[in-house]
Enzyme design. Sequence first.
Site, short mmCIF file in Angstrom:
data_model
loop_
_atom_site.label_atom_id
_atom_site.label_comp_id
_atom_site.label_asym_id
_atom_site.label_seq_id
_atom_site.Cartn_x
_atom_site.Cartn_y
_atom_site.Cartn_z
CG ASN A 84 -1.72 -1.30 1.28
OD1 ASN A 84 -1.52 -2.07 2.20
ND2 ASN A 84 -2.55 -1.60 0.29
CB VAL A 92 0.87 6.48 2.43
CG1 VAL A 92 0.07 5.58 3.34
CG2 VAL A 92 2.33 6.53 2.88
CB CYS A 93 -2.70 3.48 -1.06
SG CYS A 93 -4.40 3.05 -1.46
CG MET A 94 -3.16 4.05 4.90
SD MET A 94 -2.59 4.64 6.51
CE MET A 94 -3.82 3.90 7.58
CG LEU A 128 -0.73 2.89 -3.95
CD1 LEU A 128 -0.25 4.03 -3.07
CD2 LEU A 128 -1.33 3.44 -5.23
#
Length: 188
Positions: A84, A92-94, A128
């Site tokens: 991620n 950052v993918c959150m 990601l």
Amino acid sequence: MAKVVVNTTSPMSGRRLVRDVNRLIASGYQTTVDDDMASFDVRFEGPMGTAYEGGVWTVNVAMPQEYPLKPPRLRFLTKIWHPNIESTTGLVCMNVFKEAWSTTYDLMNIFDTFLPQLLRNPNPLDPLNHEAAAILKRSEQEFKENVTMYKRMYAQPLVIVSKCSEELEKRSSDLSLSDLVSDDDDDD
């Protein structure tokens, strides 16, 4: 002392940002802040009990002018292996940064809760870094081996020389050659 101009759209937001950054610093996070607080870097240690434990990463935090109404954008400047976190940009993918952000969240939530949770619970279904996600799906052990390799290569903490070590070094450099040669050496 020069006045800090905070990069926000309102004085209230500016005070909130200053408060949040000061709380982060007071909590022991090593933080480097630019003049207008639009961007800063935070030293982040991997959470205990994970493959990331023992690693130290630099995370850049880009603050939007609308903070805290809009979330900051996080980017790992230190390479990290995680599904991620984008492998080349470090973004950052959150979900919390995309859809679930609340004005009640602050920088402490990000570094004490959100990032540790992300590293403890990688989500290979919303990647990601597709390669990291594929490896995690295939083999948790292989994934952890990659995390460890990246940690060793990129995220080792700086070694700080203690005062005791400095004293020993100083003493050894003060010794003359005659101090190092024993009487037994003269017998040759």
